[in-house]
Design a protein around this motif. Structure first.
Motif, PDB file in Angstrom:
ATOM      1  N   LYS A  34      -1.185 -11.262 -13.950  1.00  0.00           N
ATOM      2  CA  LYS A  34       0.193 -11.348 -14.269  1.00  0.00           C
ATOM      3  C   LYS A  34       0.720 -10.114 -14.598  1.00  0.00           C
ATOM      4  O   LYS A  34       1.841  -9.483 -14.596  1.00  0.00           O
ATOM      5  CB  LYS A  34       0.348 -12.269 -15.481  1.00  0.00           C
ATOM      6  N   THR A  35      -0.282  -9.106 -14.999  1.00  0.00           N
ATOM      7  CA  THR A  35       0.298  -7.726 -15.459  1.00  0.00           C
ATOM      8  C   THR A  35       0.905  -6.994 -14.277  1.00  0.00           C
ATOM      9  O   THR A  35       1.526  -5.988 -14.626  1.00  0.00           O
ATOM     10  CB  THR A  35      -0.728  -7.039 -16.171  1.00  0.00           C
ATOM     11  N   VAL A  36       0.400  -7.291 -12.873  1.00  0.00           N
ATOM     12  CA  VAL A  36       0.961  -6.720 -11.781  1.00  0.00           C
ATOM     13  C   VAL A  36       2.554  -6.724 -11.822  1.00  0.00           C
ATOM     14  O   VAL A  36       3.304  -5.821 -11.215  1.00  0.00           O
ATOM     15  CB  VAL A  36       0.189  -7.155 -10.664  1.00  0.00           C
ATOM     16  N   GLY A  37       3.059  -7.987 -12.238  1.00  0.00           N
ATOM     17  CA  GLY A  37       4.326  -8.188 -12.285  1.00  0.00           C
ATOM     18  C   GLY A  37       4.973  -8.599 -10.920  1.00  0.00           C
ATOM     19  O   GLY A  37       6.042  -8.845 -10.578  1.00  0.00           O
ATOM     20  N   PHE A  91       4.785  -2.001  -6.453  1.00  0.00           N
ATOM     21  CA  PHE A  91       3.765  -2.461  -7.072  1.00  0.00           C
ATOM     22  C   PHE A  91       2.471  -1.776  -7.037  1.00  0.00           C
ATOM     23  O   PHE A  91       2.084  -1.178  -5.786  1.00  0.00           O
ATOM     24  CB  PHE A  91       3.551  -3.886  -6.769  1.00  0.00           C
ATOM     25  N   ASP A  92       1.520  -1.696  -7.923  1.00  0.00           N
ATOM     26  CA  ASP A  92       0.262  -1.025  -7.770  1.00  0.00           C
ATOM     27  C   ASP A  92      -0.724  -1.852  -7.771  1.00  0.00           C
ATOM     28  O   ASP A  92      -1.465  -2.443  -8.666  1.00  0.00           O
ATOM     29  CB  ASP A  92       0.303  -0.087  -9.315  1.00  0.00           C
ATOM     30  N   ILE A  93      -1.266  -2.117  -6.480  1.00  0.00           N
ATOM     31  CA  ILE A  93      -2.219  -3.062  -6.361  1.00  0.00           C
ATOM     32  C   ILE A  93      -2.994  -2.400  -5.236  1.00  0.00           C
ATOM     33  O   ILE A  93      -2.831  -1.954  -4.171  1.00  0.00           O
ATOM     34  CB  ILE A  93      -1.801  -4.389  -5.569  1.00  0.00           C
ATOM     35  N   SER A  94      -4.529  -2.474  -5.587  1.00  0.00           N
ATOM     36  CA  SER A  94      -5.608  -1.882  -4.797  1.00  0.00           C
ATOM     37  C   SER A  94      -5.847  -2.928  -3.688  1.00  0.00           C
ATOM     38  O   SER A  94      -5.807  -3.899  -3.574  1.00  0.00           O
ATOM     39  CB  SER A  94      -6.833  -1.544  -5.621  1.00  0.00           C
ATOM     40  N   GLU A  95      -6.541  -2.134  -2.482  1.00  0.00           N
ATOM     41  CA  GLU A  95      -6.971  -2.765  -1.374  1.00  0.00           C
ATOM     42  C   GLU A  95      -8.014  -3.931  -1.840  1.00  0.00           C
ATOM     43  O   GLU A  95      -8.245  -5.002  -1.316  1.00  0.00           O
ATOM     44  CB  GLU A  95      -7.699  -1.778  -0.206  1.00  0.00           C
ATOM     45  N   GLU A  96      -9.031  -3.600  -2.863  1.00  0.00           N
ATOM     46  CA  GLU A  96      -9.848  -4.493  -3.238  1.00  0.00           C
ATOM     47  C   GLU A  96      -9.329  -5.439  -3.866  1.00  0.00           C
ATOM     48  O   GLU A  96      -9.667  -6.846  -3.877  1.00  0.00           O
ATOM     49  CB  GLU A  96     -10.762  -3.492  -4.285  1.00  0.00           C
ATOM     50  N   GLN A  97      -8.134  -5.337  -4.673  1.00  0.00           N
ATOM     51  CA  GLN A  97      -7.424  -6.695  -5.344  1.00  0.00           C
ATOM     52  C   GLN A  97      -6.900  -7.261  -4.325  1.00  0.00           C
ATOM     53  O   GLN A  97      -7.002  -8.744  -4.478  1.00  0.00           O
ATOM     54  CB  GLN A  97      -6.219  -6.019  -6.413  1.00  0.00           C
ATOM     55  N   PHE A  98      -6.264  -6.891  -3.460  1.00  0.00           N
ATOM     56  CA  PHE A  98      -5.690  -7.717  -2.369  1.00  0.00           C
ATOM     57  C   PHE A  98      -6.746  -8.243  -1.644  1.00  0.00           C
ATOM     58  O   PHE A  98      -6.469  -9.548  -1.368  1.00  0.00           O
ATOM     59  CB  PHE A  98      -5.035  -6.536  -1.197  1.00  0.00           C
ATOM     60  N   LYS A  99      -7.913  -7.791  -1.101  1.00  0.00           N
ATOM     61  CA  LYS A  99      -8.685  -8.582  -0.201  1.00  0.00           C
ATOM     62  C   LYS A  99      -9.611  -9.640  -0.976  1.00  0.00           C
ATOM     63  O   LYS A  99     -10.061 -10.507  -0.433  1.00  0.00           O
ATOM     64  CB  LYS A  99      -9.847  -7.145   0.169  1.00  0.00           C
ATOM     65  N   LYS A 141       1.095  -1.215  -0.212  1.00  0.00           N
ATOM     66  CA  LYS A 141       0.052  -0.061  -0.065  1.00  0.00           C
ATOM     67  C   LYS A 141       0.761   1.365   0.048  1.00  0.00           C
ATOM     68  O   LYS A 141       0.436   2.299  -0.695  1.00  0.00           O
ATOM     69  CB  LYS A 141      -0.783  -0.088   1.070  1.00  0.00           C
ATOM     70  N   LYS A 142       1.909   1.321   0.783  1.00  0.00           N
ATOM     71  CA  LYS A 142       2.830   2.496   0.748  1.00  0.00           C
ATOM     72  C   LYS A 142       3.835   2.376  -0.352  1.00  0.00           C
ATOM     73  O   LYS A 142       4.779   3.266  -0.115  1.00  0.00           O
ATOM     74  CB  LYS A 142       3.702   2.369   2.357  1.00  0.00           C
ATOM     75  N   LYS A 143       3.543   1.721  -1.003  1.00  0.00           N
ATOM     76  CA  LYS A 143       4.720   1.634  -2.411  1.00  0.00           C
ATOM     77  C   LYS A 143       6.159   1.316  -2.128  1.00  0.00           C
ATOM     78  O   LYS A 143       7.081   2.002  -2.673  1.00  0.00           O
ATOM     79  CB  LYS A 143       4.447   2.710  -3.401  1.00  0.00           C
ATOM     80  N   ARG A 144       6.365   0.485  -0.933  1.00  0.00           N
ATOM     81  CA  ARG A 144       7.800   0.176  -0.755  1.00  0.00           C
ATOM     82  C   ARG A 144       8.449  -0.881  -1.866  1.00  0.00           C
ATOM     83  O   ARG A 144       7.734  -1.769  -2.217  1.00  0.00           O
ATOM     84  CB  ARG A 144       7.787  -0.189   0.562  1.00  0.00           C
ATOM     85  N   ASN A 145       9.558  -0.693  -1.967  1.00  0.00           N
ATOM     86  CA  ASN A 145      10.291  -1.341  -2.888  1.00  0.00           C
ATOM     87  C   ASN A 145      10.676  -2.907  -2.458  1.00  0.00           C
ATOM     88  O   ASN A 145      10.957  -3.146  -1.425  1.00  0.00           O
ATOM     89  CB  ASN A 145      11.493  -0.979  -3.312  1.00  0.00           C
ATOM     90  N   PHE A 146      10.260  -3.964  -3.300  1.00  0.00           N
ATOM     91  CA  PHE A 146      10.508  -5.345  -3.190  1.00  0.00           C
ATOM     92  C   PHE A 146      11.709  -5.877  -4.031  1.00  0.00           C
ATOM     93  O   PHE A 146      11.753  -5.281  -5.247  1.00  0.00           O
ATOM     94  CB  PHE A 146       9.378  -6.227  -3.482  1.00  0.00           C
ATOM     95  N   VAL A 147      12.454  -6.979  -3.575  1.00  0.00           N
ATOM     96  CA  VAL A 147      13.387  -7.405  -4.345  1.00  0.00           C
ATOM     97  C   VAL A 147      12.908  -8.102  -5.289  1.00  0.00           C
ATOM     98  O   VAL A 147      12.112  -9.062  -5.459  1.00  0.00           O
ATOM     99  CB  VAL A 147      14.615  -8.219  -3.428  1.00  0.00           C
ATOM    100  N   LEU A 148      13.647  -7.939  -6.653  1.00  0.00           N
ATOM    101  CA  LEU A 148      13.199  -8.675  -7.900  1.00  0.00           C
ATOM    102  C   LEU A 148      14.225 -10.106  -8.089  1.00  0.00           C
ATOM    103  O   LEU A 148      15.483 -10.107  -7.537  1.00  0.00           O
ATOM    104  CB  LEU A 148      13.337  -7.661  -9.069  1.00  0.00           C
ATOM    105  N   THR A 149      13.874 -10.737  -8.790  1.00  0.00           N
ATOM    106  CA  THR A 149      14.791 -11.947  -9.126  1.00  0.00           C
ATOM    107  C   THR A 149      15.687 -11.387 -10.358  1.00  0.00           C
ATOM    108  O   THR A 149      17.028 -12.455 -10.341  1.00  0.00           O
ATOM    109  CB  THR A 149      14.038 -13.002  -9.692  1.00  0.00           C
TER     110      THR A 149
END
Length: 752
Positions: A431-434, A589-597, A302-310
């Motif tokens: 899959k488009t979320v990446g 990543f751009d994910i909405s709360e609705e998508q997550f729930k 939600k806070k757009k923090r960076n995750f590690v990629l492969t």
């Protein structure tokens, strides 16, 4: 066919021994091809490393002697017990028994009787303080009360010979196999684990023992038999851990380990089994931690923090040396070296080492965090210079607490592999979320040093140097942490007792002994597992400069031995490295709360728990039924894991596994009537737990640790259940014991 019948002809005609041994071998290889094809391939054309001679004993049973040995096999491998066996015969009035003195089968019968005098001493959970308000502690502490009320902590357990069911019997040593026939005749073993370090001995047993009939009979009764044919204690320990994960962690509650050889290697194997056995308990964590982890993951997204990629890092960067630094007491010995060469290496501060390095004048590039607790933020807040954090990248997993993530502008968040939630998101998000590009991490627990080492290994760095990764302290020394760690030295945080309680000694990195405990031993095992993933990489090396516990797969070196190497190294452009790392190796990543729930399905979790509750309701509450119940629950969750979702299966197993271990454990007390009463009470508590566990998922993803107290306005942990009353919610845990006017108000980089 019974061995006595197979070898009956040899009493009168010893010359038949070759034909019978070869017939046994051919039949056994055929059986192995059917049930254990890899073992069959290994031994069908096996050439022994040592020469061996088979010969007939006076009773007709084949025996062996290895070339170079003065005594036959069992006299060589088990001299003390064989001496007692001879003494027993010589004291007998039955002269006919004297021929048994050189009979390996007669000795195996005696060996079996001695083994069956042993007792399963199950691991019983101690009552624990609940620091955060978790239903896991609520129910496990209630189970502890049941165990105490029924006197299970008095260590009065029945002998194996009186057990009508043994969940797991582990034999270190197979020998000629004769004792296995007697053992399984006289005891009901569900899972038989056979460890033979000497492949020559196993090859001999393929001639002397009727494995074909033994294996067929075992599987016909729906029991299991597993072989570990290896002489590396570490590999055996890891296989032992994997065995419990596959066959069911509940088996820990009824495990017996036997050794039939008297040698140093068997002792090392026992220690390795014990160390990994300890690690199995926390294999799937606690149900509350799962709920906290899901909520903390949503916060980071939600806070757009960076995750590690492969995406792999460029070789230019993976060739940089990395200092992974813990706050163990030996760090103080190496700070002069670290300060001098801090610009020539990427620096990873693990946990409170950040505090140590701040006060010593060393600028870290990464801060490694393992925990999901808000108390980590308290340890960070002791640093007066808030700008110090601005150029440090947080290395953590998706379960990291929101307070901690909010402290850092730059983040590199891994998916926590063993909680499976990121993996679950990957398989359920578009899959488009990446999101499927996120790197998951193993071996990040139990301590912050594990995250630091596992992360640097996973990121691809080739040259890793460990400082202050002590996992204990040198024998007869006082401090558990660096003197530069102000949170302990000046602010009253305790490093006495609890996770710092000394329980045992282990070899030190530079010789001598290190005082340590179970959690540190688990940490060492986890570090070794992370390093083992690089065993086939000739460019990889790990140098351990810490004066603490010895860690395999590292080279012990004092920092002064590295002076010549580092004096010739160029400085690293840290700004360029960080910019490149954040741009190419991390992403938000751009994910909405609705998508997550939408992808969290409390109703699926409810159905899983309801199925288990139904199994409990239909359990007839007899000893055999309790064993069957544990196995049925394990098989049911294995089916969920295979066909529906690893995440939901593992979530259901968390906490529940620990409770099933105790349900299994109470079957082995001396008083069978008392056992059944305790088991019935525990089962009712487990049912209450499953009912209340369902309620956690309705609150997701708004269930962050600490903030979750808002759901319990009456000040109780959960609600009163029929067999488990709700305890008081604990006060917020403050690790800072006293205020301190830190003289280092602003960070100053120091090279001397």
């Amino acid at each position: 066919m019974e061995l006595k019948k197979i070898y009956e002809p040899l009493k009168n005609n010893p010359a038949l021994i070759t034909d019978i041994l070869l017939n046994n071998f051919n039949n056994n290889i055929a059986a192995l091809k059917k049930y254990f094809p890899e073992i069959a391939i290994q031994f069908e054309n096996y050439i022994p490393k040592k020469s061996m001679d088979f010969f007939c004993s006076p009773t007709g049973f084949p025996n062996i002697k290895f070339t170079g040995s003065e005594r036959d096999f069992y006299k060589e491998k088990n001299p003390t017990l064989y001496g007692k066996f001879i003494q027993k015969i010589t004291q007998s009035d039955n002269i006919e028994q004297f021929q048994d003195m050189d009979c390996p089968f007669a000795f195996s019968e005696y060996l079996t009787k001695e083994i069956l005098k042993g007792k399963i001493v199950p691991p019983l959970e101690k009552k624990e303080y609940d620091p955060h308000g978790q239903i896991y502690y609520k129910y496990m502490n209630r189970i502890h009360d049941i165990l105490a009320n029924h006197l299970f902590f008095d260590n009065k357990y029945i002998q194996l010979k009186d057990c009508d069911y043994i969940p797991l019997f582990t034999s270190i040593g197979i020998g000629l196999g004769y004792h296995l026939e007697e053992l399984t005749k006289k005891s009901n073993i569900n899972n038989l684990l056979l460890i033979e370090p000497d492949t020559d001995v196993f090859f001999a047993s393929l001639h002397s023992f009727d494995w074909a009939a033994f294996i067929e009979a075992t599987f016909k009764e729906n029991k299991t038999i597993t072989f570990f044919l290896d002489d590396d204690p570490d590999i055996i320990g890891r296989k032992f851990y994997a065995f419990f994960i596959e066959q069911g962690i509940f088996n820990i509650g009824g495990t017996y380990i036997s050794t039939i050889y008297e040698d140093e290697l068997s002792g090392k194997i026992v220690k390795s089994l014990t160390d990994f056995y300890i690690s199995v308990f926390s294999a799937y964590g606690y149900i509350d931690d799962r709920a906290f982890g899901i909520s903390h993951t949503w916060n980071a997204i939600k806070k757009k923090r960076n995750f590690v990629l492969t995406t792999p890092m460029q070789k230019k960067y993976t060739d940089y040396p990395v200092f992974v630094i813990g706050s163990g007491p030996s760090l103080d010995n190496d700070l002069a070296f670290i300060k001098k060469y801090q610009d020539k290496a990427i620096i990873v501060a693990c946990g409170t080492a950040l505090d140590s390095l701040y006060h010593a004048g060393v600028m870290p590039d990464f801060y490694a965090n393992t925990e999901r607790t808000p108390q980590v933020k308290q340890a960070l807040d002791v640093i007066p210079d808030k700008e110090f954090m601005n150029n440090i990248i947080l290395l953590s997993s998706n379960v990291c607490h929101p307070y901690v993530i909010d402290t850092f502008e730059k983040t590199a968040i891994f998916g926590k592999w063993d909680e499976n939630f990121v993996e679950y998101l990957v398989s359920n998000l578009d899959k488009t979320v990446g999101f499927d590009d996120i790197q998951s991490i193993m071996y990040m627990n139990p301590l912050v040093g594990n995250m630091g080492i596992s992360a640097t290994v996973l990121l691809g760095f080739k040259k890793i140097y460990l400082f202050g990764i002590d996992n204990g302290k040198k024998q007869n020394t006082e401090n558990m942490h660096s003197a530069y760690t102000s949170v302990y030295a000046n602010r009253g945080a305790s490093d006495k007792g609890g996770n710092y309680e000394i329980q045992t000694l282990v070899p030190g990195n530079f010789g001598g002994q290190c005082e340590t405990n179970r959690i540190y031993i688990k940490s060492v095992i986890s570090i070794e597992s992370a390093l083992l993933t690089k065993k086939d990489d000739p460019e990889f090396k790990c140098i351990n400069c810490s004066n603490g516990a010895y860690i395999k797969h590292c080279t012990p070196l004092h920092s002064e031995e590295l002076e010549k190497l580092f004096s010739k190294m160029p400085d690293i452009n840290k700004k360029e490295f960080q910019n490149n790392f954040l741009k190419h190796k991390t992403k938000n990543f751009d994910i909405s709360e609705e998508q997550f729930k939408k992808i969290i399905h409390p109703e699926l979790m409810n159905r899983i728990y309801d199925n288990i509750i139904d199994m409990i309701d239909h359990c007839k509450k007899t000893k055999g039924e309790y064993f069957k119940l544990c196995q049925d629950i394990n098989d049911f969750l294995k089916e969920i894991r295979t066909n529906i979702s690893t995440f939901y299966a593992r979530t259901a197993e968390s906490s529940l596994n620990n409770m099933l271990v105790e349900l299994m454990a109470v079957q082995f007390g001396e008083d069978q009537q008392n056992n059944q009463k305790a088991a019935e009470e525990i089962l009712y508590v487990i049912k209450d737990f499953l009912i209340e566990a369902k309620e956690l998922f309705a609150k997701l993803p708004d269930y962050s640790l600490g903030d979750h107290k808002k759901y319990y306005p009456d000040g109780k942990v959960g609600r009163d259940m029929p067999h488990c009353k709700a305890p008081d919610f604990p006060p917020f845990l403050n690790i800072i014991g006293r205020s301190y006017d830190d003289p280092v108000k602003k960070f100053v980089k120091k090279y001397e």
